[in-house]
Design a protein around this motif. Structure first.
Motif, PDB file in Angstrom:
ATOM      1  N   LEU A  13     -85.338  11.567  56.318  1.00 54.72           N
ATOM      2  CA  LEU A  13     -86.326  11.436  57.402  1.00 54.72           C
ATOM      3  C   LEU A  13     -86.186  10.079  58.107  1.00 54.72           C
ATOM      4  CD1 LEU A  13     -89.433  12.980  55.606  1.00 54.72           C
ATOM      5  CD2 LEU A  13     -87.973  14.054  57.336  1.00 54.72           C
ATOM      6  N   GLY A  14     -86.003   9.029  57.310  1.00 54.03           N
ATOM      7  CA  GLY A  14     -85.890   7.686  57.896  1.00 54.03           C
ATOM      8  C   GLY A  14     -84.655   7.565  58.782  1.00 54.03           C
ATOM      9  N   GLY A  15     -83.512   8.060  58.293  1.00 49.97           N
ATOM     10  CA  GLY A  15     -82.263   7.965  59.056  1.00 49.97           C
ATOM     11  C   GLY A  15     -82.311   8.808  60.327  1.00 49.97           C
ATOM     12  N   SER A  16     -82.807  10.062  60.218  1.00 48.85           N
ATOM     13  CA  SER A  16     -82.899  10.889  61.434  1.00 48.85           C
ATOM     14  C   SER A  16     -83.914  10.296  62.386  1.00 48.85           C
ATOM     15  CB  SER A  16     -83.317  12.333  61.141  1.00 48.85           C
ATOM     16  OG  SER A  16     -83.059  12.712  59.851  1.00 48.85           O
ATOM     17  N   GLY A  17     -84.994   9.760  61.848  1.00 46.90           N
ATOM     18  CA  GLY A  17     -86.021   9.142  62.689  1.00 46.90           C
ATOM     19  C   GLY A  17     -85.443   7.994  63.499  1.00 46.90           C
ATOM     20  N   ARG A  18     -84.633   7.166  62.847  1.00 47.71           N
ATOM     21  CA  ARG A  18     -84.011   6.030  63.549  1.00 47.71           C
ATOM     22  C   ARG A  18     -83.096   6.538  64.665  1.00 47.71           C
ATOM     23  NH1 ARG A  18     -79.641   3.919  61.562  1.00 47.71           N
ATOM     24  NH2 ARG A  18     -80.256   4.337  59.436  1.00 47.71           N
ATOM     25  N   TYR A  19     -82.333   7.594  64.381  1.00 45.26           N
ATOM     26  CA  TYR A  19     -81.458   8.157  65.409  1.00 45.26           C
ATOM     27  C   TYR A  19     -82.282   8.666  66.597  1.00 45.26           C
ATOM     28  CZ  TYR A  19     -78.072  11.183  67.705  1.00 45.26           C
ATOM     29  OH  TYR A  19     -77.265  11.776  68.633  1.00 45.26           O
ATOM     30  N   LEU A  20     -83.383   9.368  66.300  1.00 41.53           N
ATOM     31  CA  LEU A  20     -84.201   9.947  67.376  1.00 41.53           C
ATOM     32  C   LEU A  20     -84.879   8.860  68.216  1.00 41.53           C
ATOM     33  CD1 LEU A  20     -85.750  13.001  65.491  1.00 41.53           C
ATOM     34  CD2 LEU A  20     -83.986  13.026  67.284  1.00 41.53           C
ATOM     35  N   VAL A  21     -85.367   7.814  67.570  1.00 38.41           N
ATOM     36  CA  VAL A  21     -85.971   6.709  68.334  1.00 38.41           C
ATOM     37  C   VAL A  21     -84.901   6.076  69.230  1.00 38.41           C
ATOM     38  CG1 VAL A  21     -87.053   4.420  68.181  1.00 38.41           C
ATOM     39  CG2 VAL A  21     -87.779   6.235  66.631  1.00 38.41           C
ATOM     40  N   GLY A  22     -83.686   5.936  68.702  1.00 36.42           N
ATOM     41  CA  GLY A  22     -82.585   5.383  69.491  1.00 36.42           C
ATOM     42  C   GLY A  22     -82.275   6.239  70.718  1.00 36.42           C
ATOM     43  N   GLN A  23     -82.375   7.559  70.547  1.00 42.97           N
ATOM     44  CA  GLN A  23     -82.127   8.463  71.669  1.00 42.97           C
ATOM     45  C   GLN A  23     -83.255   8.408  72.683  1.00 42.97           C
ATOM     46  OE1 GLN A  23     -79.268  10.646  72.086  1.00 42.97           O
ATOM     47  NE2 GLN A  23     -78.591   9.114  70.619  1.00 42.97           N
ATOM     48  N   ALA A  24     -84.487   8.304  72.169  1.00 39.10           N
ATOM     49  CA  ALA A  24     -85.661   8.327  73.048  1.00 39.10           C
ATOM     50  C   ALA A  24     -85.785   7.026  73.837  1.00 39.10           C
ATOM     51  CB  ALA A  24     -86.931   8.563  72.223  1.00 39.10           C
ATOM     52  N   LEU A  25     -85.311   5.925  73.243  1.00 44.09           N
ATOM     53  CA  LEU A  25     -85.438   4.621  73.898  1.00 44.09           C
ATOM     54  C   LEU A  25     -84.056   4.062  74.164  1.00 44.09           C
ATOM     55  CD1 LEU A  25     -88.144   2.572  71.947  1.00 44.09           C
ATOM     56  CD2 LEU A  25     -88.207   3.250  74.333  1.00 44.09           C
TER      57      LEU A  25
END
Lengths: 130, 118
Positions: A13-25
């Motif tokens: 969850l933490g790793g995918s979350g970091r990827y998604l935040v990177g994509q969103a911002l």
């Protein structure tokens, strides 16, 4: 074994979350806002979790280890921070490089100290911990 | 791709957990040597991947995923604050400078190595 299982679940969850935040911002003006946000929020959360004993005593230790080592530990990242800072230097964007490092280091310490303070103020047992 | 990063991060986080326990079994946990070594190693390897110009899938799996999950910023900040909390300001300054300056040098050196091997 329970610790390992909890780390696997929360690190995913933490790793995918970091990827998604990177994509969103995406980088604005080449400045890595996403990594700053991730590392500052994560610093506050981990510090709070490490001291919020009145809360973490209510669930199995593996959940706390999973959330801390796996979830928040994998959400935040030191390597991306360093590589991004080196990239800014290599592009000779000195001011951006220096402000990126300073914001991350000083901001991380402030968020971490706040997390510890909040947990000790409201989420610890009356007899001081540690 | 988010799941690829997540999968990589599980491997990285388990590696960090194992290495922290291994280093602490020798060194104890009075000084945060384990996190320093983990972050240094991760910076060197992530720098290498970047200089080597890995393809997007490899970069997300190994870089964002494995190395991003292996290294950790939150533990680093917390350890800095705990050293300050114990009024061990010398140890705090040393840990902070070694982590940041060392991480930057290793990321740059790794990038250079990756560029050589491209």
């Amino acid at each position: 074994m329970a610790n390992v299982f909890a780390i696997i679940v929360f690190a995913f969850l933490g790793g995918s979350g970091r990827y998604l935040v990177g994509q969103a911002l995406p980088e604005a003006a080449g400045f890595p806002w996403a990594t700053i946000l991730i590392n500052l929020i994560g610093s506050g959360l981990l510090a709070w979790l490490s001291h919020a004993k009145r809360l973490t005593a209510q669930w199995p230790e593996a959940v706390t280890v999973g959330l801390g080592v796996g979830g928040v530990g994998a959400f935040t990242t030191f390597s991306t921070f360093s590589v991004d800072a080196v990239r800014l230097v290599s592009e000779q964007r000195w001011l951006a490089a220096i402000s990126y490092v300073l914001i991350t280091v000083i901001g991380g310490m402030i968020c971490s100290a706040l997390g510890v303070w909040i947990a000790r103020r409201w989420w610890t047992f009356n007899l001081e911990e540690e | 791709m988010a799941a690829v990063a997540g999968l990589g991060a599980t491997v990285g986080a388990l590696g960090r957990y194992g290495m922290t326990r291994l280093v602490q079994s020798y060194h104890g946990n009075r000084w945060p040597l384990a996190t320093l070594l983990i972050n240094w190693l991760g910076c060197l390897l992530f720098g290498f991947l970047t200089g080597w110009q890995a393809t997007n899938l490899t970069a997300v799996l190994l870089g964002t995923g494995v190395l991003g999950g292996f290294t950790t910023y939150s533990t680093f900040s917390h350890e800095v604050i705990m050293l300050a909390d114990q009024r061990r300001y010398g140890a705090m300054t040393l840990y902070l400078l070694l982590s940041i300056v060392g991480g930057l040098i290793l990321a740059a050196g790794g990038g250079w190595l990756g560029w050589l091997f491209r």
